[in-house]
Each structure stands twice: as structure tokens, then as C-alpha cells.
Design an enzyme around this catalytic site. Structure first.
Site, PDB file in Angstrom:
ATOM      1  N   SER A   1       0.881  -1.170   0.000  1.00 41.35           N
ATOM      2  CA  SER A   1       0.000   0.000   0.000  1.00 41.35           C
ATOM      3  C   SER A   1       0.913   1.213   0.000  1.00 41.35           C
ATOM      4  O   SER A   1       2.086   1.109   0.400  1.00 41.35           O
ATOM      5  CB  SER A   1      -0.846  -0.006   1.276  1.00 41.35           C
ATOM      6  OG  SER A   1      -1.469   1.249   1.479  1.00 41.35           O
TER       7      SER A   1
ATOM      8  N   TYR B   1      -2.181   0.073  10.642  1.00 42.39           N
ATOM      9  CA  TYR B   1      -2.186  -0.408   9.249  1.00 42.39           C
ATOM     10  C   TYR B   1      -0.840  -0.127   8.572  1.00 42.39           C
ATOM     11  O   TYR B   1      -0.294  -0.984   7.875  1.00 42.39           O
ATOM     12  CB  TYR B   1      -3.328   0.283   8.507  1.00 42.39           C
ATOM     13  CG  TYR B   1      -3.495  -0.116   7.068  1.00 42.39           C
ATOM     14  CD1 TYR B   1      -3.771  -1.436   6.711  1.00 42.39           C
ATOM     15  CD2 TYR B   1      -3.399   0.825   6.042  1.00 42.39           C
ATOM     16  CE1 TYR B   1      -3.934  -1.800   5.377  1.00 42.39           C
ATOM     17  CE2 TYR B   1      -3.567   0.476   4.713  1.00 42.39           C
ATOM     18  CZ  TYR B   1      -3.834  -0.836   4.384  1.00 42.39           C
ATOM     19  OH  TYR B   1      -3.994  -1.199   3.072  1.00 42.39           O
TER      20      TYR B   1
HETATM   21  C1  8X3 Z   1      -4.969   1.839   1.291  1.00 47.32           C
HETATM   22  C2  8X3 Z   1      -4.405   3.198   1.283  1.00 47.32           C
HETATM   23  O1  8X3 Z   1      -4.510   5.504   2.393  1.00 47.32           O
HETATM   24  O2  8X3 Z   1      -6.143   3.881   3.137  1.00 47.32           O
HETATM   25  O3  8X3 Z   1      -4.011   0.842   1.345  1.00 47.32           O
HETATM   26  O4  8X3 Z   1      -3.846   3.670   3.774  1.00 47.32           O
HETATM   27  S1  8X3 Z   1      -4.741   4.070   2.719  1.00 47.32           S
END
Ligand code: 8X3
Length: 254
Positions: free
Chosen positions: A139, A152
Site C-alpha cells: 500500500s 495499518y
Molecule cells: C490503502 C491506502 O490511504 O487507506 O491501502 O492507507 S490508505
């Protein structure tokens, strides 16, 4: 049938979004696609759709965080051409001060440990193919942090490091490692899963953005990278919508 011939491509998290779109595109490129995800009904329906379109797909229900199940799955294959590590995702967008450790654990389990399990299990078959490709869906979150993103971002950094390290360790073998890092992609589930079904919060992620990327846009970049000649390694492909200049600089028409 194209040059992909009878070669097998395994896609994890193939039940929706980028995984499903990638499965469709790799099947159209001539791969025999093996769809894996926890939701059996969804991948069976997608496999049927792909087969009806005249391509080849099979479904195998699999939770990549279950190491034993992944190892059993791997015994079914002698050679595999492509592994797309797509299973994963985000849970929560809380600041570090109040983030839920269970969310962080779960994100590490799916995005990193799941990728580790299946990559380890299929590496012998990828090597045996004589021309294997491992794709890791990271990502843009794996490349820069943002407020509320730490859990994340940490997990996606883990996936990125796995890809980068594996590339160093297996150089000289006939397997290449490709990292695809998408930015803002509007899929049916990513944001609603992140916000646990809160569709209002999920909609805010894309508010005013004229054209976020679609799952197909990202699948297109994956299929392109995978179908380059074997000696060409796309180390890293970062893809964002035009309206997104960085993780935190997004043009919104509100
Ligand atoms: C998704 C991009 O900006 O939501 O992987 O982290 S974000």
C-alpha cells in the site's frame, strides 16, 4: 490462450475487490487461476463466472493465517507460476493514543503472517516452475505514515519488508518479487471493513474525490507487471488516483 499457457496463478483474498479483479485479469491473460479466500461461496461463484467466460479457474477456501491449512493447500501443486498475496486489509483508524491492540494484532496476522505462510509454502513450487513471480500487495501506507494509520501502516511496512528481503535472499533463483503499492482505491469492502460496517465513515474516505482508483485499475497494473518477460523485475509499482498527490494531500471537490 496466451503465453501464460497452462501455468497456475494463485490469488489470495480473491473473494472481492482487488483480489477478484486480479483473478479475472490473470485468467483472461491465460493463467489457470486458483482463487483462495475464507468465503467459499464467493470464490466458487467467481470461479464459475471465469470458467463460463471460457477461461480457467478453481476455488479453494483458505484462511492464510492458518499455517496448517496453507501447508495442506500447498501439497496440491508441483509448480506454480504466480502467487498474488492480496489477502489483508485495515481495521480501525484510531490514533496511537487510543488504538486497539487487537486491531493491530489482527492486521499483522493477515497482512504479514498470512503472506509469510503462503509465500513460504509455495516457494518450492514457484521455483520449480522455472519462472515464478511473487506479488505482494502492500500500500502507499507502506511508504509513508498518516494520522490514524499507525496500525495499518506498521502492518503494510511489514509486508513491504517481507517482499524486499525475500528479493535479496532468493536472487539467483528463477523467482522474482514484485511489490504493488496502491493508494486510494474504492472497493466494495476496504473502507467499510476498516470502519466495521459504518458506511458513513467509509464514504468520507472518498468524499469529493472525482475518481478514486477501482479494483480493476490496480488489477491492471498487477497483470501488467506479472506479464513482463521473466528477466524484467518490477520491484515496486506505486499507483494512486490523479487526485491524490500523497497519503494526506487529496483533492476533494466538496
Ligand atoms: C490503502 C491506502 O490511504 O487507506 O491501502 O492507507 S490508505
Amino acid at each position: 490462450m496466451t503465453a501464460a499457457g497452462n501455468r497456475i496463478a494463485v490469488v489470495t483474498g480473491a473473494s472481492s475487490g482487488i483480489g477478484a479483479a486480479t483473478a479475472r485479469q490473470l485468467a483472461a491473460a491465460g493463467y489457470r487461476v486458483v482463487l483462495t479466500a475464507r468465503r467459499k461461496d464467493r470464490i466458487e461463484a467467481l470461479a464459475a463466472e471465469i470458467n463460463e467466460a471460457g477461461h480457467q479457474a478453481t476455488a479453494y477456501a483458505l484462511d492464510v493465517t492458518d499455517r496448517e491449512a496453507v501447508q495442506t493447500f500447498a501439497t496440491a501443486f508441483r509448480t506454480i507460476a504466480v502467487l498474488v498475496n492480496n489477502a489483508g486489509g485495515a481495521l480501525g483508524a484510531d490514533p496511537v493514543a487510543t488504538g486497539d491492540p487487537d486491531d493491530w494484532r489482527q492486521m499483522y496476522e493477515t497482512n504479514v503472517i498470512g503472506t509469510l505462510h503462503i509465500t513460504q509454502a509455495l516457494l518450492p513450487a514457484l521455483t520449480a516452475s522455472g519462472d515464478g513471480t511473487v506479488v505482494v500487495l502492500s500500500s502507499t501506507a507502506a511508504h509513508a505514515t498518516y494520522e490514524g494509520g499507525a496500525g495499518y501502516v506498521a502492518a503494510k511496512n511489514g509486508a513491504r519488508v517481507l517482499a524486499e528481503t525475500l528479493r535479496l535472499e532468493i536472487v539467483g533463483t528463477p523467482v522474482r518479487v514484485i511489490e504493488v503499492a496502491p493508494g486510494m482505491v474504492k472497493t466494495e469492502e476496504f473502507a467499510t471493513t476498516r470502519f466495521r460496517g459504518d458506511t458513513e465513515k467509509a464514504a468520507k474516505v472518498y468524499a469529493g474525490v472525482a475518481e478514486p482508483l477501482t479494483a480493476d485499475d490496480v488489477a491492471d497494473t498487477i497483470a501488467w507487471a506479472v506479464t513482463r518477460p521473466p528477466h524484467v523485475n518490477i520491484d515496486l509499482l506505486v499507483v494512486r488516483p490523479r487526485a491524490q498527490a500523497s497519503n494526506t494531500k487529496v483533492h476533494r471537490e466538496l
